[in-house]
Design a protein around this motif. Structure first.
Motif, PDB file in Angstrom:
ATOM      1  N   LEU A  71       0.828  -1.197   0.000  1.00 17.14           N
ATOM      2  CA  LEU A  71       0.000   0.000   0.000  1.00 17.14           C
ATOM      3  C   LEU A  71       0.869   1.255   0.000  1.00 17.14           C
ATOM      4  O   LEU A  71       1.952   1.280   0.569  1.00 17.14           O
ATOM      5  N   ASN A 118     -11.202  11.129  11.980  1.00 16.16           N
ATOM      6  CA  ASN A 118     -10.173  10.128  11.681  1.00 16.16           C
ATOM      7  C   ASN A 118      -9.534  10.329  10.311  1.00 16.16           C
ATOM      8  O   ASN A 118      -8.427   9.832  10.077  1.00 16.16           O
ATOM      9  N   ILE A 127      -8.114   9.950  -0.560  1.00 15.11           N
ATOM     10  CA  ILE A 127      -6.704   9.537  -0.574  1.00 15.11           C
ATOM     11  C   ILE A 127      -5.950  10.267  -1.690  1.00 15.11           C
ATOM     12  O   ILE A 127      -4.834  10.759  -1.479  1.00 15.11           O
ATOM     13  N   PHE A 181      -4.970   5.531   6.134  1.00 15.01           N
ATOM     14  CA  PHE A 181      -6.440   5.548   6.223  1.00 15.01           C
ATOM     15  C   PHE A 181      -6.940   4.278   6.904  1.00 15.01           C
ATOM     16  O   PHE A 181      -7.876   4.313   7.695  1.00 15.01           O
ATOM     17  N   ARG A 182      -6.304   3.162   6.613  1.00 11.57           N
ATOM     18  CA  ARG A 182      -6.717   1.908   7.256  1.00 11.57           C
ATOM     19  C   ARG A 182      -6.338   1.931   8.738  1.00 11.57           C
ATOM     20  O   ARG A 182      -7.160   1.640   9.611  1.00 11.57           O
ATOM     21  N   GLU A 183      -5.112   2.319   9.006  1.00 11.84           N
ATOM     22  CA  GLU A 183      -4.570   2.281  10.364  1.00 11.84           C
ATOM     23  C   GLU A 183      -5.375   3.181  11.309  1.00 11.84           C
ATOM     24  O   GLU A 183      -5.570   2.862  12.483  1.00 11.84           O
ATOM     25  N   HIS A 201      -8.578   4.283  10.824  1.00 11.06           N
ATOM     26  CA  HIS A 201     -10.023   4.169  10.603  1.00 11.06           C
ATOM     27  C   HIS A 201     -10.577   5.430   9.924  1.00 11.06           C
ATOM     28  O   HIS A 201     -11.566   6.005  10.371  1.00 11.06           O
ATOM     29  N   VAL A 222      -8.718  13.328   9.202  1.00 13.18           N
ATOM     30  CA  VAL A 222      -7.683  14.326   9.514  1.00 13.18           C
ATOM     31  C   VAL A 222      -6.472  13.638  10.149  1.00 13.18           C
ATOM     32  O   VAL A 222      -5.318  13.882   9.785  1.00 13.18           O
ATOM     33  N   GLN A 224      -2.628   5.297   1.822  1.00  6.66           N
ATOM     34  CA  GLN A 224      -3.643   4.238   1.906  1.00  6.66           C
ATOM     35  C   GLN A 224      -3.531   3.513   3.243  1.00  6.66           C
ATOM     36  O   GLN A 224      -4.528   3.268   3.923  1.00  6.66           O
ATOM     37  N   ALA A 225      -2.310   3.185   3.609  1.00  5.66           N
ATOM     38  CA  ALA A 225      -2.086   2.451   4.861  1.00  5.66           C
ATOM     39  C   ALA A 225      -2.564   3.277   6.054  1.00  5.66           C
ATOM     40  O   ALA A 225      -3.153   2.746   7.007  1.00  5.66           O
ATOM     41  N   LEU A 278     -12.038   5.663   7.157  1.00  7.44           N
ATOM     42  CA  LEU A 278     -13.096   5.390   6.189  1.00  7.44           C
ATOM     43  C   LEU A 278     -14.158   4.519   6.828  1.00  7.44           C
ATOM     44  O   LEU A 278     -13.866   3.755   7.749  1.00  7.44           O
ATOM     45  N   GLN A 279     -15.374   4.668   6.346  1.00  5.60           N
ATOM     46  CA  GLN A 279     -16.443   3.775   6.781  1.00  5.60           C
ATOM     47  C   GLN A 279     -17.069   3.100   5.555  1.00  5.60           C
ATOM     48  O   GLN A 279     -16.727   1.974   5.242  1.00  5.60           O
TER      49      GLN A 279
END
Lengths: 788, 162
Positions: free
Chosen positions: B84, B142, B107, B91-93, B95, B144, B88-89, B97-98
């Protein structure tokens, strides 16, 4: 707790596909040979259709076919339904006007569906749409609710000559009158709950497909509850019997209620697929979403609260007009009635409550459930009332609330609900600490030095979630039961598939549901797949809304896991040559009590399928169980939110300085996801309070029909949030979960408006408190400030 | 019809398209790159943000012919295989995104923000710079946070200048 079990802050399993652009939303579905549908919509709020000329449009390039309401009627396709019967206080049933998917003789709001054009491309369908000539006889519209009930007002539906769907009431009128008769003080307030447009970022979309060989339909759709869509499309609208109709809701880009309902476009697409013999795709543009997604809120209320001399609430009476729009949407009728009035007791011990609600037709888009659905409206009434009452009797708003809190559980309110568990003092105490309430005076003085008005506002909300006990909602008029289903399929290698009737459109079920399985079976969440959103895979389900998927959906999974464990113990008993009663299951291992004999879960799964250690008469092979969970009560999440803000009186611009949220959601599966739900809910509530509002002009045109006109909350409009929790387990389901999805949207609007009215010193401002509205309100005399 | 040649995620493509084809339609319909989403079709929500010659642009109001010859990066072109991109990483780490619908645009905007504003981003800057991206799920808190840490990670990984 294992590393991925209940309570762990597990990163989401679904995220990889979303952050790499590999999500599969309905608009990403492309069927071979698909055609594109575009809807011709009414430009008038109220008009008779005298004729429709289609010839020129049919001759346009790429046009495959065009259909109108007459074609649906000829095929005996039924109208859209409202699935919750409400009776007026005189006992008469609600007055539901016919709601054809394509207009038949009359249009009733701007955006109402007149015809569908199906062409090779979307652009060609749009071009052809321009060539349709509709002969309208324009009628006077009813836009404002106050006008709907005037004598001589234009009539939308012949069945409701006074534009009234119902005059409904709840509570004990005589007891409430008696409470007011002995009041030392009565607080009165007129309250507007502004109309909102839900605006999930993914617009609604549908792909209808028909298999001529099987005479079977498939509908891909942006739905929060695909099984309910199939039920309605089948049993009421008459597209096809359920076994010939598959509904798939793939990744869905947010719902917030607006994707619960069964709409015209989805209905028409799946029907038209057979008419034209090709898959038919429709995707809303944003303006269509504004015009035709069900809107939310839109109440006008007068409320009165009776207090004794000490500030104890004696009674509450509420009279609300609820705008239901031009037609009754799928669950619209229950929102301003049974999802609203039963929450008017708030967190308070109020001996007598009486509520009257008039549901009205207007020439505007249908209004239905939007995040919170009825409960934000109730919370706005009660939390504005207690704040204003506290101000009027010169008590601290926090202490005034504390004086009136419910403290004994279960607590039966005068308006149906029986609160099962909670600790409202604990949340308030924690919120006061986190917000540094004791130093608010100093902060106000600091702001004043800069020429700014600082205000602080409380919202001690309660909601009813975990919707809902089927028999209870049935007795209140619901057309369906509100249980949830689950199936647990253990594969021979020990991996697990969970089939659920819940649907995830941002809530993270693929992670949280897997956490429950991980906790219970002692396996990694990587070995668990969650299957949802396909009526061919999951037999039946009720979907996701009303913060129900944890409390109800996961309870169904838990119940099915109980059965898996019981069966697996029998298998293990045969393998380990012991009685199932002597088998213990812990951390993914079955062992014989008091021995060192053990076998792991995956091996038991394999043994269940190879069935070498037992015969089929003793035990059926396989490891697969299903369950339905029907709740025993609603759940009652509650908490305290505190908003502190500064207003620049020169411009009317509000800046939220700090936001404190303390919520009691019962037991929490994944705190990271729960906090995210709270953040998002607050943002929507702040949006309602400060920015958002659907505005129709006098002719019924929606003047806020794009993101250039309707103010969506952006990052710069919002603060970061300080989120805390308290916990009382919910006694009404096996996991102790209350639900968290709507809390923020319910709590936030009164917190903001209480802070704003604290800052400006009077109550004369409605939502949305835009800079212009606030600037005007600040120019008004400030009676409270002047008197002090 | 008009001939449009683009370099999309490192591959050169030429298509004859209806002259009114928007860049987002070119990507979604002709290339089946469905990670770029259409949320509003009026350049307000930012779900359709892609990189055109390295700059973030909203592909829903940009004609494909207008960017003929351009180099386009979409969300599908950001990760290197299974590795990633740091944003991208993040945003996952965190949270960030929902429902995931606004996420590709978020992104792509965030990566561009780092290009323009550097890898040390405070909350105020991030919130101001997100003016063109709407999220209805997360309340931005999240997002931000994710952009703050994603920017920092891009600095460490040396990807900011790419």
């Amino acid at each position: 707790m294992s590393g991925t079990g209940i309570g762990a802050r597990v990163l989401r399993k679904e995220d990889f596909r979303f952050i790499t652009g590999k999500g599969q939303y309905t608009d990403d579905v492309n069927r071979y040979g698909q055609a594109h549908a575009v809807f011709l919509r009414s430009p008038h709020a109220h008009a008779e259709i005298l004729g429709i000329k289609l010839d020129a449009a049919r001759a346009m390039p790429g046009v495959i076919d065009i259909f109108t309401g007459d074609d649906l009627a000829a095929d005996k396709i039924g109208g859209l339904i409202c699935g919750w019967m409400i009776h007026s206080k005189d006992g008469t049933p609600m007055k539901a006007g016919a709601h054809p998917a394509l207009a038949q003789g009359k249009v009733r709001y701007v955006g109402d569906h007149v015809a569908v054009i199906i062409a090779e491309t979307q652009a060609q369908a749009r071009d052809a749409m321009e060539k349709i000539v509709v002969d309208y006889k324009v009628l006077a519209p009813v836009v404002a609710m106050a006008d709907a009930v005037k004598s001589g007002a234009p009539v939308l539906h012949d069945v409701a000559p006074d534009n009234t769907v119902y005059n409904w009431a709840l509570g004990d009128e005589a007891a409430t009158q008696a409470a007011f008769a002995k009041a030392a003080h009565v607080t009165k307030l007129d309250i507007v709950n502004n109309r909102l447009v839900p605006n999930p970022m993914e617009p609604r979309a549908a792909v209808g497909d028909w298999d001529s060989g099987q005479d079977a339909f498939t509908l891909y759709t942006t739905s929060q509850n695909p099984h309910v869509a199939r039920l309605v499309l089948s049993a009421f609208i008459g597209i096809a019997p359920e076994h010939k109709l598959r509904v798939i809701a793939p990744d869905v880009g947010g719902g917030f209620g607006s994707k619960i309902f069964i709409y015209a476009e989805e209905t028409v697409c799946v029907w038209a697929a057979k008419k034209v013999g090709r898959p038919v795709k429709w995707v809303a543009d944003r303006t269509e979403a504004f015009l035709s997604d069900a809107h939310g809120r839109d109440h006008v209320t007068h409320a009165e609260m009776a207090l004794d001399a000490s500030g104890k609430i004696l009674g509450l009476r509420v009279k609300t007009q609820a705008n239901l729009g031009a037609y009754l949407s799928t669950f619209s009728s229950c929102v301003p009635t049974y999802l609203y009035a039963p929450l008017l007791s708030g967190q308070y011990d109020i001996p007598a409550i009486y509520v009257e609600v008039d549901g009205l037709y207007t020439n505007t888009a249908p209004v239905d459930a939007y995040r919170g659905a009825g409960r934000p409206e109730a919370t706005f009434v009660i939390e504005r009332m207690v704040e204003v009452a506290a101000r009027e009797v010169k008590q601290d708003p926090a202490e005034f609330r504390r004086r009136n809190f419910v403290r004994q559980f279960p607590h039966q309110t005068p308006v149906i609900m029986c609160y099962d568990a909670g600790d409202y003092d604990a949340a308030l105490t924690k919120a006061l600490e986190m917000s540094d309430y004791k130093n608010i005076g100093a902060r106000k003085a600091e702001s004043a030095k800069k020429g700014l008005l600082r205000g602080i506002g409380f919202s001690a909300y309660i909601e009813a979630c975990g919707i809902a006990p089927s028999a209870a909602v049935g007795s209140l008029g619901a057309g369906v039961g509100l249980w949830e289903s689950a199936e647990v399929r253990v594969n021979p290698v020990g991996t697990v598939e969970i089939l659920t009737g819940s649907h995830s459109h941002g809530q993270g079920h693929e992670t949280t549901f897997a956490q429950l399985v991980s906790e219970r079976l002692g396996i990694s969440i990587d070995n668990v797949a969650i299957v949802h959103g396909d009526t061919d895979k999951v037999q039946m389900g009720m979907g996701t809304y009303g913060s129900r998927s944890g409390a109800v959906g996961m309870s169904a999974i838990s119940k099915a896991l109980d059965k898996i464990e019981a069966k697996a113990k029998k298998v293990a008993g045969f393998v380990l040559e012991a009685s199932p009663d002597d088998i213990e299951f812990k951390d993914g291992k079955f062992s014989v009590r008091g021995t060192d004999k053990e076998i792991d879960f995956a091996s038991v799964a394999l043994q269940a399928y190879i069935a070498h250690k037992f015969n089929g008469q003793e035990l059926e092979p396989g490891l697969k169980e299903s369950a339905f969970w029907d709740p025993t009560n609603f759940t009652f999440p509650a908490g305290v939110h505190i908003c502190e803000l500064e207003i620049d009186p020169a411009t009317g611009v509000t800046r939220i300085d700090r936001w404190t949220a303390v919520d009691d959601f019962g037991n929490v599966i994944n705190p990271m996801i729960v906090e995210g739900q709270v953040h998002g809910g607050i943002a929507q509530g702040v949006g309602q309070a400060l920015l958002e509002g659907a505005v129709y002009d006098a002719s019924g045109q929606l003047v806020t029909a794009s993101y250039m006109d309707y103010s969506m909350p952006r990052a710069g409009d919002l603060p970061s949030y300080d989120v805390g929790m308290t916990q009382t387990a919910c006694p009404s389901n096996p996991l102790g979960i209350k639900g968290c999805g709507e809390a923020g949207a319910i709590a936030a609007p009164p917190a903001v408006m209480n802070a704003i009215t604290d800052a400006i010193g009077h109550e004369g401002i409605d939502m949305p408190a835009t800079p212009l509205a606030l600037w005007r309100a600040i120019q008004k005399a400030a009676p409270r400030a002047a008197a002090e | 019809m008009a001939s449009v040649t683009l370099s999309v995620n490192g591959k050169s493509v030429t298509r004859d398209v209806d002259a009114r084809t928007l860049l987002v339609e070119f990507l979604r319909e002709h290339m089946r790159l469905t990670g770029t989403h259409v949320g509003c079709d009026t350049t307000q929500c930012g779900c359709c943000t892609v990189h055109v010659n390295g700059e973030a642009m909203k592909s829903c109001t940009l004609l494909a012919v207008a960017v003929d010859g351009a180099t386009i990066t979409t969300i599908e072109g950001l990760a290197k295989g299974q590795d990633l991109h740091p944003m991208q990483a993040a945003f996952r780490e965190h949270h960030g995104l929902q429902c995931g619908f606004c996420t590709p645009g978020m992104i792509m905007s965030a990566v561009d923000m780092v290009r323009r504003k550097g890898t040390d981003l405070d909350d105020k800057t991030i919130r101001e710079e997100l003016e063109g991206n709407i999220c209805r799920c997360t309340g931005y808190h999240n997002i931000v946070k994710a952009i703050h840490y994603g920017a920092e990670a891009m600095g460490k990984a040396g990807t900011a200048a790419e």
